[in-house]
Design an enzyme around this catalytic site. Structure first.
Site, short mmCIF file in Angstrom:
data_model
loop_
_atom_site.label_atom_id
_atom_site.label_comp_id
_atom_site.label_asym_id
_atom_site.label_seq_id
_atom_site.Cartn_x
_atom_site.Cartn_y
_atom_site.Cartn_z
N ASP A 19 -2.79 -3.12 3.31
CA ASP A 19 -3.26 -3.31 4.68
C ASP A 19 -4.33 -4.40 4.73
O ASP A 19 -5.22 -4.46 3.87
CB ASP A 19 -3.84 -2.00 5.23
CG ASP A 19 -2.75 -1.02 5.62
OD1 ASP A 19 -1.56 -1.40 5.59
OD2 ASP A 19 -3.08 0.14 5.94
N GLU B 150 0.82 -1.22 0.00
CA GLU B 150 0.00 0.00 0.00
C GLU B 150 0.85 1.26 0.00
O GLU B 150 0.47 2.27 -0.59
CB GLU B 150 -0.93 -0.01 1.22
CG GLU B 150 -2.00 1.07 1.17
CD GLU B 150 -3.15 0.78 2.13
OE1 GLU B 150 -3.76 1.74 2.59
OE2 GLU B 150 -3.44 -0.41 2.40
N TYR C 177 -0.64 -3.76 13.94
CA TYR C 177 -1.56 -3.02 13.07
C TYR C 177 -2.53 -2.18 13.89
O TYR C 177 -3.23 -2.70 14.76
CB TYR C 177 -2.33 -4.02 12.21
CG TYR C 177 -3.21 -3.40 11.15
CD1 TYR C 177 -2.65 -2.72 10.08
CD2 TYR C 177 -4.59 -3.50 11.22
CE1 TYR C 177 -3.45 -2.16 9.10
CE2 TYR C 177 -5.40 -2.95 10.25
CZ TYR C 177 -4.82 -2.28 9.19
OH TYR C 177 -5.62 -1.71 8.21
#
Length: 729
Positions: A104, A8, A317
C-alpha cells in the site's frame, strides 16, 4: 534476470501478476518471464516482544521497567512464518536482480515491505510502485513509471520511528500500570486522549442543567377576509441579535404590549444564492457518513471500502486524508464516469459525458493532496449485482458525491424581510429553489425548512392574526457516536489544555488524533479492552476507563502529545528532522513516564465483580459489555478466561422490529427483545425458514458457528491480545 514484486496481500498480488503476465504458480508466489510476484499477509515481520530480549521479561515485574533494548529487534510473526520463508527464498534467488515494493502506498505500507527486506537481509536494488487504485490500467501505468526506492527512505524512517516509539512508550507504560494496580490496564498516546475526550463529554452532560428560553412568533396575512396567505414572523432582540430570551416576564410583557397591533415591512431584499456540492470523501468523512446513515462502525466501513478497492476494484485507495483531486486525474474523469454510469447513475453520468469537465478549485487542488487523492470511482466497469447490500451502500455514497461535484451549483432565490410591530423587530426568511444543480444527483433531497414568501413591498402593512409565545429548553451536548467521535479525533482542539496558535496549527496540519488509517482500529481496541461500551448508537465510557484516566500521567491524556509526535514524524518523512534525535527524546520520555506511574499512590477497584467463579482459576468473574455482546471475563490477566453471555444479533423482533439478543448456551439459546418478546432459537429458525426472507438458514449457521467459537475461546487475555504487535497509532 527477473524483478521480484512484493505486494501487501495475495489478492493484490494476483491482480498485479495477471497484468504482468505471470501465470506459473510457485511456492509463495506467481512467476512469469520477466517478473515474480509475491506477497505478505499484512505484516510478516514485527518488533520483537520483550521476552525475546531476555527470558525474565516473560513475567511482568515492576523492577524490570523501563525496558529499553537498543537496538529494537525484528522478529518473524509465527502465524505467517511460512510465507516469510517463501518471500525470503525468492529474494535470494540468483536470477532476481531487483525488488519492486508494491505494498500500500503510504507510511504503514512502506513499513510492511521494508521490515521484510531488512529481516531477510536484502542487498538488491529497490524500486517503488506508487498507485492509488488496483485496476489493470493503474497497475500498467504504475509499472511504466516506477520510482527509485531511495525516494521513500525518509518515509520508512518516519514509519519506523512511529512503531518503535509506540513500542517503548506503550509497552513500558502499560506494564507499569498493570503491575502497579494489578488490573488489565493499557494506555497509549492516541487511545488515552480519545478516552479523555469521551470522559469530558460525559462530565459535561452530567453537569448540565437545562434552562427554559422563550421566543415570540407572529402569524400575519395580507388581508382580513377570504383565504389569506400567511407569513410567520419571529421576534428578534435588537440589542443581542438573538431570537429568544431566558426572561419569561420580558417576553410576556412584549406580547401584551403588541396585542392588536399590525406589522409594517421596514426592510425587504431578494438575493440569488448558490450552494455547491460537498467536498469529495476522504476516509474519515466516509466513515462519519456511513455511521450516521447506516450505523456502520468505522472499522466496518473501512473493511467494506477495502473490498470495493481490492476485490471489486471500483473505488480508489481508501486510506486517504484528502478530499481533493490532483490535476492529473482530471483527464481520466470521463472514463470513470463511463465505468460507474450504470443502473441508478446512468442518467446522471450521461449528462456529464456530453459536456466538458470543469476542473475548478472546488475539487481539484494539488496543494491539498499529500499521498493520495480523495476517494472516487475507478475506470473499472461496475457490476452492481455482484455487490452485497453493504458494499452497494458505500459505493452509492462515493459515486453520488463524485457525480455531485461535477454538477453545477444549486441556485436559490432568498427573500429576507424585517417588520416592525410596535417598537419590536420581527424577521422572516423564505427560499425558492430555482435550479437543482448537484442536488439532482440525490434521489431524496432534504429541502431547506424555509417558508415561501409571497410578493411583498417595503412599507406594506400586514394583519397580525396571532401572537404566540414559544418555549424551549437548552439541551446538553450529545453523547458521542462513532461519527462524532471520528470528528473529535480529527479536530480535538476544544479538548486541548494548551490552545496556543502553534499547537492548534500542529493539530490541524497533522490531522488530529491518529490517522485516517488507524482511527477505526483505535476505537475497536477501546471497545475490545472494555474501556467503551455502546448503548444504541451512543458511546459510553466504562468505570474501568474512568479509573484509568485517573491513574495515567496527565501528559498521556492530552491530544497535544500525539499532535507533537505526528508533526515530528511528518518532518522526518520530509527529511527535515533527524530520526535518531527523535528516538533519543522518546527513550527519555518513556523512562519519565514509567517512573511517574511507579510513584503513583492511588488504587484501582473493580465495581463489576460477579458471584460467578472462573472455571480455570477460581477467581470471581467480571461482568463487561463488549461492543455487541455481554461477557464474563476473569479478573486475572494471566488466566484470561472469558465467555459470551449474550450477543446482539441482526435478527429483528417480529413485534417491535428492534434487534434481538441471543442469550444462553446450547439447545437452550433464546432470542430476547427489550419489548419483552422471547423466542427459542429452534422456533426462530423454523419461523425464518417458513418466511424465507431476512435471515437465511446459512446466515444463522454462520452466526452460530462464530458465537460457538467465541464462547469456547480461552485466550491468554484480552489484554495480552491488545498488546500483541502493539500499534498505538
Amino acid at each position: 534476470m527477473k524483478s521480484l514484486v512484493l505486494a501487501e496481500k495475495p489478492s493484490v498480488a494476483r491482480d498485479i501478476a495477471r497484468v504482468l503476465h505471470c501465470s506459473k504458480t510457485i511456492h509463495g508466489g506467481i512467476e512469469g518471464e520477466t517478473y515474480i510476484v509475491t506477497w505478505g499477509l499484512g505484516h510478516l515481520v514485527t518488533l520483537a516482544d520483550p521476552e525475546k530480549y531476555e527470558e525474565r521479561y516473560k513475567t511482568w515485574k515492576m523492577e524490570d521497567l523501563p525496558m529499553m533494548p537498543n537496538p529494537l529487534k525484528l522478529e518473524v510473526i509465527s502465524q505467517t512464518a511460512k510465507q516469510y520463508s517463501a518471500v525470503k527464498a525468492l529474494l535470494h534467488r540468483m536470477d532476481v536482480k531487483e525488488v519492486i515494493i508494491a505494498t500500500d502506498a503510504g507510511r504503514e505500507g512502506e513499513l510492511v515491505a521494508r521490515w521484510i527486506l531488512e529481516k531477510a537481509q536484502n542487498k538488491k536494488p529497490v524500486k517503488r510502485l506508487w498507485i492509488s487504485s488496483v485496476t489493470d490500467k493503474a497497475i500498467k501505468e504504475g509499472f511504466s513509471h516506477l520510482r527509485d526506492g531511495k525516494e521513500y527512505e525518509n518515509l520508512y524512517r518516519a514509519a519506523l520511528c512511529r512503531a518503535q516509539a509506540d513500542w517503548l512508550v506503550g509497552i513500558n507504560a502499560t506494564r507499569a500500570l498493570t503491575c502497579k494496580y494489578n488490573a488489565q490496564l493499557s494506555c497509549g498516546r492516541v487511545q488515552t486522549p480519545t478516552l479523555a475526550m469521551i470522559a469530558k463529554r460525559e462530565a459535561e452532560i452530567k453537569q448540565f442543567r437545562p434552562q427554559s428560553y422563550y421566543g415570540l412568533t407572529a402569524i400575519c396575512s395580507l388581508q382580513e377576509d377570504g383565504n389569506p396567505t400567511q407569513i410567520q414572523l419571529n421576534w428578534k432582540d435588537t440589542k443581542s441579535g438573538t431570537s429568544s430570551t431566558f426572561q419569561k416576564e420580558k417576553i410576556e410583557a412584549i406580547k401584551k404590549e403588541l396585542d392588536k397591533k399590525s406589522a409594517v415591512i421596514i426592510q425587504l431584499s431578494k438575493t440569488k444564492k448558490k450552494t455547491f456540492a460537498p467536498l469529495l470523501y476522504d476516509l474519515t468523512e466516509l466513515q462519519r457518513e456511513a455511521n450516521k446513515r447506516y450505523q456502520y462502525s468505522a472499522k466496518q466501513t473501512l473493511n467494506i471500502m477495502q473490498r470495493l478497492y481490492e476485490t471489486h476494484k471500483v473505488l480508489t485507495y481508501p486510506r486517504t486524508d484528502s478530499r481533493y483531486l490532483t490535476s492529473d486525474i482530471v483527464p481520466t474523469i470521463k472514463e470513470r464516469l463511463k465505468a460507474c454510469g450504470a443502473g441508478p447513475y446512468k442518467s446522471f453520468a450521461g449528462k456529464l459525458m456530453n459536456k466538458p469537465i470543469s476542473s475548478n478549485a472546488s475539487f481539484v487542488n494539488n496543494a491539498k493532496v499529500s499521498d493520495h487523492h480523495a476517494i472516487i470511482p475507478t475506470e473499472q466497469f461496475v457490476q452492481l449485482d455482484r455487490m452485497s447490500m453493504e458494499e452497494r451502500r458505500i459505493y452509492d455514497l462515493v459515486v453520488r458525491r463524485f457525480l455531485a461535484v461535477l454538477y453545477p451549483a444549486a441556485e436559490y432565490e432568498q427573500t429576507s424581510l424585517q417588520a416592525q410591530i410596535g417598537n419590536e423587530t420581527f424577521t422572516a426568511k423564505g427560499m425558492v429553489l430555482l435550479e437543482k444543480g448537484w442536488k439532482e444527483v440525490y434521489d431524496t433531497m432534504e429541502e431547506e425548512a424555509l417558508q415561501s414568501i409571497p410578493s411583498l413591498e417595503k412599507g406594506m402593512k400586514l394583519l397580525v392574526r396571532q401572537l404566540t409565545i414559544t418555549e424551549g429548553k437548552t439541551k446538553p451536548p450529545a453523547y458521542f457516536t462513532e461519527a462524532t467521535l471520528l470528528s473529535a479525533m480529527e479536530n480535538p482542539v476544544q479538548y486541548m489544555q494548551d490552545t496556543s496558535q502553534k499547537n492548534v496549527q500542529i493539530l490541524k496540519e497533522t490531522g488530529g488524533l491518529g490517522t485516517v488509517a488507524t482511527r477505526a482500529d483505535i476505537i475497536e481496541k477501546l471497545f475490545h479492552s472494555f474501556f467503551l461500551e455502546k448503548k444504541g448508537n451512543e458511546i459510553h465510557i466504562t468505570s474501568k476507563a474512568k479509573q484509568l484516566l485517573d491513574l495515567v500521567p496527565e501528559d498521556l491524556r492530552k491530544p497535544e502529545l500525539t499532535a507533537d509526535w505526528e508533526w515530528k514524524l511528518a518532518q522526518i518523512a520530509k527529511g527535515n528532522r533527524d530520526s535518531r534525535q527523535f528516538m533519543k527524546e522518546i527513550r527519555s520520555y518513556a523512562a519519565e513516564l514509567t517512573d511517574e506511574i511507579k510513584a503513583g499512590e492511588k488504587t484501582f477497584r473493580y465495581d463489576n465483580i460477579t458471584n460467578k467463579k472462573c472455571p480455570n482459576c477460581g477467581k470471581q468473574l467480571l461482568a463487561v459489555n463488549g461492543k455487541n455482546s455481554k461477557m464474563l471475563v476473569c479478573q486475572d490477566r494471566e488466566c484470561g478466561y472469558r465467555e459470551v453471555v449474550s450477543r446482539t444479533s441482526n435478527a429483528r423482533c417480529p413485534v417491535c422490529h428492534k434487534k434481538m439478543e441471543l442469550v444462553g448456551k446450547g439447545e437452550s439459546r433464546m432470542f430476547t427483545c427489550v419489548c419483552g418478546y422471547r423466542e427459542k432459537l429452534s422456533k426462530f429458525q423454523e419461523r425464518r425458514e417458513k418466511e424465507g426472507k431476512n435471515v437465511s438458514k446459512k446466515d444463522i449457521e454462520r452466526y452460530m458457528k462464530k458465537q460457538k467459537t467465541q464462547e469456547k475461546q480461552s485466550v491468554n487475555s484480552v489484554f495480552a491480545d491488545a498488546l500483541k504487535n502493539i500499534k498505538l497509532d
